[in-house]
Design a protein around this motif. Structure first.
Motif, PDB file in Angstrom:
ATOM      1  N   GLY A 155       0.808  -1.205   0.000  1.00  0.00           N
ATOM      2  CA  GLY A 155       0.000   0.000   0.000  1.00  0.00           C
ATOM      3  C   GLY A 155       0.842   1.257   0.000  1.00  0.00           C
ATOM      4  N   ARG A 156       1.868   1.278   0.840  1.00  0.00           N
ATOM      5  CA  ARG A 156       2.729   2.453   0.887  1.00  0.00           C
ATOM      6  C   ARG A 156       3.477   2.627  -0.432  1.00  0.00           C
ATOM      7  N   LEU A 157       3.906   1.502  -1.015  1.00  0.00           N
ATOM      8  CA  LEU A 157       4.630   1.568  -2.283  1.00  0.00           C
ATOM      9  C   LEU A 157       3.725   2.106  -3.391  1.00  0.00           C
ATOM     10  N   GLN A 158       2.502   1.597  -3.459  1.00  0.00           N
ATOM     11  CA  GLN A 158       1.575   2.073  -4.494  1.00  0.00           C
ATOM     12  C   GLN A 158       1.319   3.563  -4.345  1.00  0.00           C
ATOM     13  N   ALA A 159       1.094   4.020  -3.114  1.00  0.00           N
ATOM     14  CA  ALA A 159       0.827   5.434  -2.893  1.00  0.00           C
ATOM     15  C   ALA A 159       2.032   6.293  -3.268  1.00  0.00           C
ATOM     16  N   GLU A 160       3.217   5.822  -2.927  1.00  0.00           N
ATOM     17  CA  GLU A 160       4.448   6.549  -3.268  1.00  0.00           C
ATOM     18  C   GLU A 160       4.576   6.690  -4.782  1.00  0.00           C
ATOM     19  N   ILE A 161       4.292   5.614  -5.496  1.00  0.00           N
ATOM     20  CA  ILE A 161       4.370   5.622  -6.960  1.00  0.00           C
ATOM     21  C   ILE A 161       3.312   6.554  -7.543  1.00  0.00           C
ATOM     22  N   ALA A 162       2.088   6.434  -7.052  1.00  0.00           N
ATOM     23  CA  ALA A 162       0.979   7.214  -7.615  1.00  0.00           C
ATOM     24  C   ALA A 162       1.214   8.712  -7.479  1.00  0.00           C
ATOM     25  N   HIS A 163       1.595   9.170  -6.293  1.00  0.00           N
ATOM     26  CA  HIS A 163       1.818  10.603  -6.100  1.00  0.00           C
ATOM     27  C   HIS A 163       2.978  11.095  -6.974  1.00  0.00           C
ATOM     28  N   ALA A 164       3.983  10.255  -7.154  1.00  0.00           N
ATOM     29  CA  ALA A 164       5.102  10.638  -8.017  1.00  0.00           C
ATOM     30  C   ALA A 164       4.668  10.710  -9.483  1.00  0.00           C
ATOM     31  N   LEU A 165       3.835   9.770  -9.907  1.00  0.00           N
ATOM     32  CA  LEU A 165       3.322   9.791 -11.275  1.00  0.00           C
ATOM     33  C   LEU A 165       2.522  11.063 -11.539  1.00  0.00           C
ATOM     34  N   GLY A 167       2.712  13.878 -10.097  1.00  0.00           N
ATOM     35  CA  GLY A 167       3.533  15.087 -10.051  1.00  0.00           C
ATOM     36  C   GLY A 167       4.632  15.163 -11.076  1.00  0.00           C
ATOM     37  N   ASN A 168       4.712  14.179 -11.985  1.00  0.00           N
ATOM     38  CA  ASN A 168       5.809  14.141 -12.956  1.00  0.00           C
ATOM     39  C   ASN A 168       5.307  14.544 -14.345  1.00  0.00           C
ATOM     40  N   ASP A 169       5.709  15.709 -14.801  1.00  0.00           N
ATOM     41  CA  ASP A 169       5.228  16.222 -16.083  1.00  0.00           C
ATOM     42  C   ASP A 169       5.752  15.401 -17.252  1.00  0.00           C
ATOM     43  N   ARG A 170       6.943  14.816 -17.120  1.00  0.00           N
ATOM     44  CA  ARG A 170       7.500  14.023 -18.232  1.00  0.00           C
ATOM     45  C   ARG A 170       6.776  12.689 -18.386  1.00  0.00           C
ATOM     46  N   VAL A 171       6.162  12.200 -17.315  1.00  0.00           N
ATOM     47  CA  VAL A 171       5.325  11.013 -17.419  1.00  0.00           C
ATOM     48  C   VAL A 171       3.972  11.376 -18.014  1.00  0.00           C
ATOM     49  N   ARG A 172       3.447  12.511 -17.613  1.00  0.00           N
ATOM     50  CA  ARG A 172       2.108  12.894 -18.045  1.00  0.00           C
ATOM     51  C   ARG A 172       2.075  13.476 -19.456  1.00  0.00           C
ATOM     52  N   ARG A 173       3.172  14.035 -19.919  1.00  0.00           N
ATOM     53  CA  ARG A 173       3.190  14.658 -21.248  1.00  0.00           C
ATOM     54  C   ARG A 173       4.499  14.333 -21.964  1.00  0.00           C
ATOM     55  N   PRO A 174       4.654  13.085 -22.391  1.00  0.00           N
ATOM     56  CA  PRO A 174       5.923  12.662 -23.003  1.00  0.00           C
ATOM     57  C   PRO A 174       6.173  13.214 -24.405  1.00  0.00           C
ATOM     58  N   GLY A 175       5.113  13.499 -25.144  1.00  0.00           N
ATOM     59  CA  GLY A 175       5.298  13.974 -26.511  1.00  0.00           C
ATOM     60  C   GLY A 175       3.985  13.944 -27.274  1.00  0.00           C
ATOM     61  N   TYR A 263       8.165   6.944 -26.687  1.00  0.00           N
ATOM     62  CA  TYR A 263       7.750   5.773 -25.907  1.00  0.00           C
ATOM     63  C   TYR A 263       8.877   5.330 -24.978  1.00  0.00           C
ATOM     64  N   TRP A 264      10.086   5.311 -25.482  1.00  0.00           N
ATOM     65  CA  TRP A 264      11.264   4.914 -24.709  1.00  0.00           C
ATOM     66  C   TRP A 264      11.476   5.862 -23.528  1.00  0.00           C
ATOM     67  N   ASP A 265      11.475   7.166 -23.793  1.00  0.00           N
ATOM     68  CA  ASP A 265      11.706   8.144 -22.734  1.00  0.00           C
ATOM     69  C   ASP A 265      10.625   8.074 -21.666  1.00  0.00           C
ATOM     70  N   TYR A 266       9.382   7.879 -22.099  1.00  0.00           N
ATOM     71  CA  TYR A 266       8.289   7.744 -21.138  1.00  0.00           C
ATOM     72  C   TYR A 266       8.513   6.532 -20.232  1.00  0.00           C
ATOM     73  N   GLN A 267       8.823   5.399 -20.846  1.00  0.00           N
ATOM     74  CA  GLN A 267       9.033   4.184 -20.059  1.00  0.00           C
ATOM     75  C   GLN A 267      10.227   4.344 -19.125  1.00  0.00           C
ATOM     76  N   ALA A 268      11.286   4.993 -19.590  1.00  0.00           N
ATOM     77  CA  ALA A 268      12.466   5.211 -18.749  1.00  0.00           C
ATOM     78  C   ALA A 268      12.101   6.058 -17.530  1.00  0.00           C
ATOM     79  N   GLU A 269      11.345   7.123 -17.758  1.00  0.00           N
ATOM     80  CA  GLU A 269      10.936   7.996 -16.655  1.00  0.00           C
ATOM     81  C   GLU A 269      10.060   7.230 -15.666  1.00  0.00           C
ATOM     82  N   LYS A 270       9.099   6.455 -16.190  1.00  0.00           N
ATOM     83  CA  LYS A 270       8.176   5.719 -15.332  1.00  0.00           C
ATOM     84  C   LYS A 270       8.899   4.632 -14.534  1.00  0.00           C
ATOM     85  N   PHE A 271       9.747   3.853 -15.199  1.00  0.00           N
ATOM     86  CA  PHE A 271      10.453   2.775 -14.499  1.00  0.00           C
ATOM     87  C   PHE A 271      11.417   3.337 -13.458  1.00  0.00           C
ATOM     88  N   ALA A 272      12.098   4.441 -13.776  1.00  0.00           N
ATOM     89  CA  ALA A 272      12.999   5.053 -12.805  1.00  0.00           C
ATOM     90  C   ALA A 272      12.220   5.574 -11.605  1.00  0.00           C
TER      91      ALA A 272
END
Length: 301
Positions: A155-165, A167-175, A263-272
């Motif tokens: 639960g804590r891990l999911q919440a940590e990931i979600a809030h980061a997602l 708040g991350n403009d490069r995940v939300r708007r990759p291109g 697609y690559w940059d988005y996945q890199a940002e998300k996985f990191a």
């Protein structure tokens, strides 16, 4: 240490592993199309993650914390994910399809906390496991085993990931091309399907062949209207991101290097981002080693 975005964004081994991940996402959709459709557009994906995070952020004994319709709507609007009406409708849809339910214990008559059902949680476990499997394959660490040993931290891990997602403009708007697909319902899984068709990845190639593609088949499999799909493909072609062998929309298809890079940059940002969240939550138990990319990462199946 968690992977740096730059390391993943420059590693052909990572992108090759991501292509296997894309095949896994398409397979998950086939198993549970109704549930997977929640994750198949950017807006709905962010709302689903946000709702789960609010649920997992709850503080025992504090009736004002947790997932309530009002708190969810406020969070979604404050983070510019969707309008109030769209957010409220999303909650109603999740309850109607039994992916969320009202908690059995109500703190008072005015506030009715919601919670995810076992079906929804199981899907998110699989989604997270798919990502952790790729990361483990890249550096040989044991993230999945660590989480399995301490499932209470999920639960804590999911919440940590979600809030980061959120708040991350490069995940939300990759291109532009990525956005074109992911802001349409089921568009995200259509994009995953296109990339999953790449048999051999050449990072130097100007375009990548994915073989014949049938828009009618995609429309039927992913529950997206032919009109919407045609509009997406036409705009992608105008951007130079997608090219058909014959017109109209027939024969083999090529994806441009620029589209692949989005697609690559988005996945890199998300996985990191996911790896950083894992490091934060499991820093006391995870192996403290500097991640080193293998030259050839095992495929995720």
């Amino acid at each position: 240490m968690a992977f740096a975005v730059e390391a993943l964004a420059s590693s052909p081994a990572f992108f090759t592993a991501v292509l296997s991940y894309a095949r896994g996402m398409v397979a998950m959709y086939k198993e549970s199309p109704r549930l997977a459709s929640i994750f198949a557009s950017q807006q709905r994906w962010l709302m689903a993650q946000s709702g789960l995070a609010l649920h997992h952020d709850r503080t025992p004994g504090d009736p004002s914390s947790g997932l309530y319709t009002g708190r969810f709507v406020d969070y979604v609007v404050a983070n510019e994910i969707a309008s109030r009406n769209t957010a409220a409708s999303f909650v109603q849809e999740m309850v109607a399809y039994r992916f969320a339910r009202y908690a059995a214990v109500q703190p008072n008559k005015r506030n009715r906390p919601l919670e995810p059902t076992e079906t929804a949680l199981d899907y998110v476990w699989k989604w997270l496991g798919a990502h952790l499997a790729i990361l483990d394959a890249l550096d040989g660490r044991l993230r999945i085993a660590t989480l399995s040993d301490e499932p209470g931290r999920f639960g804590r891990l999911q919440a940590e990931i979600a809030h980061a997602l959120v708040g991350n403009d490069r995940v939300r708007r990759p291109g532009p091309t990525f956005d074109l697909f992911t802001w349409v319902n089921s568009g995200g899984v259509v994009m995953d399907d296109l990339f999953s068709r790449i048999a051999t990845f050449d990072p130097q190639a100007e375009r990548l062949s994915i073989g014949p593609v049938s828009p009618g088949d995609l429309s039927e499999r992913f529950m997206i209207s032919k009109t919407h799909l045609k509009r997406i493909f036409d705009k992608a072609a105008q951007l130079g991101s997608l090219e058909w062998e014959r017109s109209p929309a027939r024969g083999k298809v090529w994806l441009s290097q620029a589209f692949a890079r989005e697609y690559w940059d988005y996945q890199a940002e998300k996985f990191a981002l996911i790896d950083r969240a894992f490091e934060t939550v499991f820093q006391a138990t995870a192996d403290r080693v500097t991640p080193v990319l293998y030259e050839r990462a095992p495929a995720f199946t």
